[in-house]
Scaffold this motif. Structure first.
Motif, mmCIF file in Angstrom:
data_model
loop_
_atom_site.group_PDB
_atom_site.id
_atom_site.type_symbol
_atom_site.label_atom_id
_atom_site.label_comp_id
_atom_site.label_asym_id
_atom_site.label_seq_id
_atom_site.Cartn_x
_atom_site.Cartn_y
_atom_site.Cartn_z
ATOM 1 N N GLU A 173 0.832 -1.205 0.000
ATOM 2 C CA GLU A 173 0.000 0.000 0.000
ATOM 3 C C GLU A 173 0.864 1.251 0.000
ATOM 4 N N SER B 41 0.296 8.714 -7.779
ATOM 5 C CA SER B 41 -0.502 7.492 -7.936
ATOM 6 C C SER B 41 0.039 6.649 -9.082
ATOM 7 N N TRP C 179 1.791 2.934 -9.012
ATOM 8 C CA TRP C 179 1.301 1.888 -9.911
ATOM 9 C C TRP C 179 2.448 1.245 -10.679
ATOM 10 N N PRO D 61 -1.980 2.400 -4.688
ATOM 11 C CA PRO D 61 -2.107 3.601 -3.861
ATOM 12 C C PRO D 61 -3.478 3.700 -3.195
ATOM 13 N N HIS D 62 -3.482 4.388 -2.070
ATOM 14 C CA HIS D 62 -4.709 4.724 -1.338
ATOM 15 C C HIS D 62 -4.592 6.205 -1.014
ATOM 16 N N THR D 63 -5.464 7.030 -1.590
ATOM 17 C CA THR D 63 -5.360 8.479 -1.428
ATOM 18 C C THR D 63 -6.329 8.987 -0.369
ATOM 19 N N LEU E 197 -8.465 9.747 -10.030
ATOM 20 C CA LEU E 197 -7.643 9.003 -9.084
ATOM 21 C C LEU E 197 -8.116 7.562 -8.959
ATOM 22 N N ASN F 97 -6.081 4.113 -7.967
ATOM 23 C CA ASN F 97 -6.116 3.844 -6.534
ATOM 24 C C ASN F 97 -6.965 2.616 -6.234
ATOM 25 N N SER G 240 -8.129 1.938 -3.372
ATOM 26 C CA SER G 240 -9.154 2.429 -2.450
ATOM 27 C C SER G 240 -8.835 3.887 -2.163
ATOM 28 N N MET G 241 -9.786 4.573 -1.572
ATOM 29 C CA MET G 241 -9.593 5.963 -1.180
ATOM 30 C C MET G 241 -10.252 6.165 0.182
ATOM 31 N N CYS H 134 -4.487 -2.619 0.340
ATOM 32 C CA CYS H 134 -5.314 -1.497 0.813
ATOM 33 C C CYS H 134 -6.789 -1.751 0.530
#
Length: 338
Positions: free
Chosen positions: A68, A94, A98, A104-106, A119, A123, A125-126, A301
Motif C-alpha cells: 500500500e 498514484s 502503480w 495507492p490509497h489516497t 484518481l 487507486n 481504495s480511497m 489497501c
C-alpha cells in the motif's frame, strides 16, 4: 458497481496493510486546532515542501514489501489557481506507485467528482474521515471549511456513486457525547446500506501530541470499548472495524479485538500525523495477538470482498501485488517488515 451485500457474514483474521506514506504537501487551508500535520498557508507554493519523483521512488524502494502506498496530503482550496498543480501531483504519485507494482490509497480531503474519478483509475481504495457530528466537532472545525458535515457526507455519497472502495472513520474523545457517536455510526450504516462501498470504518482515539502525548488510560479504554461494540452491532457485518494500534496500549489490544476490531490499518515505520506515538512492529503485534489466540495477516489497501468493485486492470494489479505480499509473509513471528 458490484455491491457488497449486507447479508455477507464472514470470520476474518486480524488484518493489517504494510504501507509506505508519501506526503505531497503539508500545506492546508483548513485550521483544525488539534492538527500537528498541517503547514499553514503562507503565500508560498503549496508543493514547495512536497516530494520529488526521485524522493518518492527512494521511499518506495526502502520498503519493497509495502503493497500500500498511502498518499496523505494537506488540502488546497477548490477554485485556487494552485489546485490544478496540487491535483496533478496526486495523480503523478498514484501513477508512480502503480508503475512500482503497488496499490495507492489516497486521503487528500474532498475532491470533485472528476478528480475522484481520475484518481480512481489508479487507486485501489480511497478515504476520508467523517470524524463525527455534533457540537464538539462543529467547534473544532469552525475554521475548517472542508470539514463541514455536508461536505464530508457529499464525498462519501460521491465515492458510493463512483463505486470506489472507501475508508472513513470517527475521531473519538474530543468532547462528543455517546449520542453523537451513535448517530454518526447510524449515518454510516445508512450510507453503507445504500451504496455498499464502505470497506472499513476507523475508530480513532484522539490523543494529544508532542510533550502532552499519553496513551489511553483504563477509563478511556473502557469508554471506547463500548463504542467499538456499538459500532459492530450498528454497522453492516461486512464493514471492517479498524483501530490504529499505536494509539492503544499494546498489551491491551486483545480487548479491542474482542469488542469488534478486526483490522489494524496501514502501518508504516512511523505515523506522520501522530508522530509522538511510535508504531509497534508487525512482529510485536503478531506476538501479542498470538498470545490471545488471534492471527495477524497482511492485506492490500483494498479488502478482498471489494476487489470485484475495481476495474479489470486494477484487479490484475491487485493480484500481482498480493502475490508479492504473500510471498513475503513470514512463518511464525518472524517479519521482513521492520
Amino acid at each position: 458497481m458490484h455491491r457488497i451485500s449486507s447479508a455477507y457474514v464472514g470470520e476474518w483474521p486480524i488484518t493489517w496493510s504494510p504501507s509506505v506514506t508519501l506526503v505531497p504537501t503539508r500545506f492546508c487551508f483548513n485550521s483544525c486546532g488539534y492538527c500537528s500535520f498541517r503547514r499553514p498557508p503562507d503565500g508560498l507554493d503549496p508543493l514547495a515542501d512536497g516530494l520529488s519523483d526521485p524522493q518518492a521512488q527512494a521511499a518506495l524502494r526502502l520498503r519493497p514489501w509495502a503493497a500500500e502506498v498511502l498518499l496523505l496530503s494537506g488540502e488546497v482550496p477548490p477554485g485556487s489557481p494552485q489546485r490544478r498543480a496540487w491535483f496533478s501531483r496526486l495523480l503523478a504519485l498514484s501513477r508512480l506507485a502503480w508503475t512500482e507494482g503497488r496499490l495507492p490509497h489516497t486521503n487528500a480531503g474532498p475532491l470533485s467528482i472528476a478528480e475522484m474519478a481520475s484518481l480512481g483509475r489508479f487507486n485501489g481504495s480511497m478515504g476520508l474521515m467523517l470524524e463525527g457530528l455534533g457540537p464538539a466537532y462543529d467547534a473544532l472545525h469552525r475554521q475548517s471549511p472542508s470539514k463541514r458535515l455536508a461536505v464530508r457526507l457529499g464525498q462519501l455519497e460521491q465515492a458510493g456513486r463512483l463505486g470506489i472502495p472507501f475508508t472513513t472513520g470517527l475521531l473519538l474523545g474530543v468532547g462528543e457525547s455517546e449520542a453523537d457517536r451513535l448517530a454518526a455510526l447510524e449515518l454510516l450504516a445508512q450510507l453503507q446500506r445504500r451504496w455498499g462501498h464502505l470497506q472499513e470504518v476507523i475508530l480513532q482515539p484522539f490523543r494529544p501530541d508532542a510533550d502532552a502525548a499519553l496513551l489511553l488510560n483504563a477509563t478511556e479504554q473502557a469508554d471506547l470499548l463500548g463504542t467499538i461494540a456499538a459500532a459492530r452491532s450498528i454497522l453492516p457485518p461486512e464493514v471492517h472495524l479498524q483501530l490504529p494500534p499505536n494509539l492503544w496500549p499494546l498489551q491491551e489490544l486483545p480487548a479491542a479485538l474482542a469488542a469488534g476490531i478486526d483490522d489494524l490499518g496501514g502501518i508504516d515505520s512511523s505515523d506522520v500525523i501522530n508522530r509522538a506515538y511510535p508504531q509497534p512492529t508487525p512482529g510485536q503485534l503478531a506476538e501479542v495477538l498470538a498470545q490471545a489466540g488471534y492471527e495477524l495477516t497482511p492485506r492490500l489497501c483494498v479488502h478482498q470482498a471489494w476487489r470485484r468493485c475495481l476495474p479489470l486492470a486494477m484487479q490484475r494489479q491487485a493480484l500481482r501485488a498480493e502475490s508479492r505480499l504473500l510471498a513475503s509473509k513470514p512463518s511464525g513471528l518472524r517479519s521482513p517488515w521492520p
